[in-house]
Design an enzyme around this catalytic site. Sequence first.
Site, PDB file in Angstrom:
ATOM      1  CE  LYS A 261      -0.205  -0.364   5.028  1.00 50.38           C
ATOM      2  NZ  LYS A 261      -0.944  -0.974   6.148  1.00 50.38           N
TER       3      LYS A 261
ATOM      4  NE  ARG B 133      -6.352   0.650  11.507  1.00 52.44           N
ATOM      5  CZ  ARG B 133      -5.143   0.442  11.000  1.00 52.44           C
ATOM      6  NH1 ARG B 133      -4.216   1.391  11.038  1.00 52.44           N
ATOM      7  NH2 ARG B 133      -4.844  -0.711  10.452  1.00 52.44           N
TER       8      ARG B 133
ATOM      9  CE1 TYR C 103      14.276  31.015   5.804  1.00 56.15           C
ATOM     10  CE2 TYR C 103      14.424  28.670   5.314  1.00 56.15           C
ATOM     11  CZ  TYR C 103      14.242  29.972   4.892  1.00 56.15           C
ATOM     12  OH  TYR C 103      14.006  30.226   3.573  1.00 56.15           O
TER      13      TYR C 103
ATOM     14  CG  MET D 165      10.825  23.474   0.217  1.00 54.74           C
ATOM     15  SD  MET D 165       9.869  24.651  -0.753  1.00 54.74           S
ATOM     16  CE  MET D 165       8.771  25.322   0.478  1.00 54.74           C
TER      17      MET D 165
HETATM   18  C1  LIG Z   1      -0.161  -2.013   6.811  1.00 53.19           C
HETATM   19  C2  LIG Z   1      -0.752  -3.294   7.262  1.00 53.19           C
HETATM   20  C3  LIG Z   1       0.051  -4.430   7.457  1.00 53.19           C
HETATM   21  C4  LIG Z   1       1.558  -4.398   7.387  1.00 53.19           C
HETATM   22  O1  LIG Z   1       2.044  -3.850   8.595  1.00 53.19           O
HETATM   23  P1  LIG Z   1       3.625  -3.692   8.860  1.00 53.19           P
HETATM   24  O2  LIG Z   1       3.692  -3.166  10.244  1.00 53.19           O
HETATM   25  O3  LIG Z   1       4.107  -2.695   7.863  1.00 53.19           O
HETATM   26  O4  LIG Z   1       4.207  -5.024   8.669  1.00 53.19           O
HETATM   27  C5  LIG Z   1      -0.583  -5.621   7.733  1.00 53.19           C
HETATM   28  N1  LIG Z   1      -1.927  -5.687   7.851  1.00 53.19           N
HETATM   29  C6  LIG Z   1      -2.724  -4.612   7.703  1.00 53.19           C
HETATM   30  C7  LIG Z   1      -4.186  -4.753   7.862  1.00 53.19           C
HETATM   31  C8  LIG Z   1      -2.162  -3.378   7.413  1.00 53.19           C
HETATM   32  O5  LIG Z   1      -2.965  -2.312   7.288  1.00 53.19           O
END
Ligand SMILES: *Cc1c(COP(=O)(O)O)cnc(C)c1O
Length: 371
Positions: A43, A137, A267, A315
Amino acid sequence: MSAASSTSIPRLTRAVIDLSACRHNLSVAKQSVPGTQCIAIIKANAYGHGMVSIAKALSEADAFGVARINEAIQLREADITKPILLLEGFTSENELDLVRKYNLDCVIHNELQLQLLEKESDDAITICLKVDSGMHRLGFNPDNVEDVYQRLEKCSSVNHPVKLMTHLANADDKHDEKTLKQIDIFYKSVEGCLSDKNTHDISIANSAGILGWPQSHSAWNRPGIMLYGVSPFINSKAEEHNLKPVMTMSSQLIAVKKINKGEAIGYGGTYVCEKDMTVGIVAIGYGDGYPRHAKTGTPVLVNNKRCALLGRVSMDMICVDLSQQDNVQVNDPVILWGKGLAVEEIAEAADTIAYELLCGVTNRVEFSYID
Ligand SMILES: *Cc1c(COP(=O)(O)O)cnc(C)c1O
C-alpha cells in the site's frame, strides 16, 4: 524547456531502490513462518518505494495487499495477476462492481459492506471477515462475529469458506501483553466459525507478528515494513533480523564554507557555532521528504563518514558540520538514509517512524531501481 529535456537532467536528490534486497526481505518473512503464505503489503506506493516495481520484483509473494481500490487497479493495469487483497474493502456498490471487474479480494469490516454483498448474486468474490480484537480501528465487534460469519456464508456472491483476519495494535513492543490478549479475543470470537475446512484461512501477523510473536502466526501472514528492510520493533535494528535496507536516499554538497564561532545557522538561527566550523550545505530538504523535525545532531553521511545536521531543515537544503572531515568539496556525495545509515535512526531523531519517512519521499526525488 520541454518536459522531456527537463526530465533527462539528472536530479540532485535520488532514491535508489534495491529490488534484490526487497526480495531477500520477503524470503526472511517466508522463512520465519515456513509452510504459510505471504500477502506482501504494498500500500501507499509500496511504502514510498514504487508499487508496480516492487510488485514485479516480488514474484515469490503469494498475494499483495493494498489499502485503496485505485492502488489495486493500478496493479492490474500493470499486469499483476496474483491475488490482491483490499485491506479496507469497498465503500459503495460502484466500487463493488470494480472489485468484480478487476478480480480483487476484499476485507469486510462493516455492516454496509455486508448488506451490499447480501443484495448481490453476481459472481462470487473472495472475502476476509475482519475482527476488531482490540485495535478499535476496522473490524466487527467480537460478539457479532459468528452472526456476521453466518450471514456471509449464506451469500451466493462470496466464495466459501469465508476467510478470517484481525490486526495487531501493539506488536511492535515485544513486552506488551496486549498482543496476546488480542490473539486470544480473536480466536475466541471465531471459534464458532472454524471447522477443519477453514482453519487454513486465518490471517493475523504483520511484520512485528511474523518476527516477534509466534502465537500470531497462521496460514496467511502480512509483512509490510520488513519488506523494505526496516525493523518493526521499537529499539531494534534491521540487521538483528537479517533485513537489508531497500531505499537509499542521497544527494550532494552544493556549498562548503567556514563559519565563525558565535554565528547562527539557518532559519531562526537555532544553532549557534560553538567554535569556528566548516559547514556543508546539502541539496535536500522537506520539499524532498527529508523530515523538517530532524534535530541538530541527526546523522548524515558525507563521503560515507558520519556528520551532524545543524539547525533547521529548509525546503531545499540542510546544513551539516564538516569540521571532522578533510578534503571535503562541493559535489561530494551525501547519504541521508539507507545503506550505511538506518532510516530508523533518522526517524528517531525526527520524532517519527521510518514508515512515515519512506512514504513521504516526494516526486522531486529521482527514483532508480537496481537488481
Ligand atoms: C499495513 C498493514 C500491514 C503491514 O504492517 P507492517 O507493520 O508494515 O508489517 C498488515 N496488515 C494490515 C491490515 C495493514 O494495514
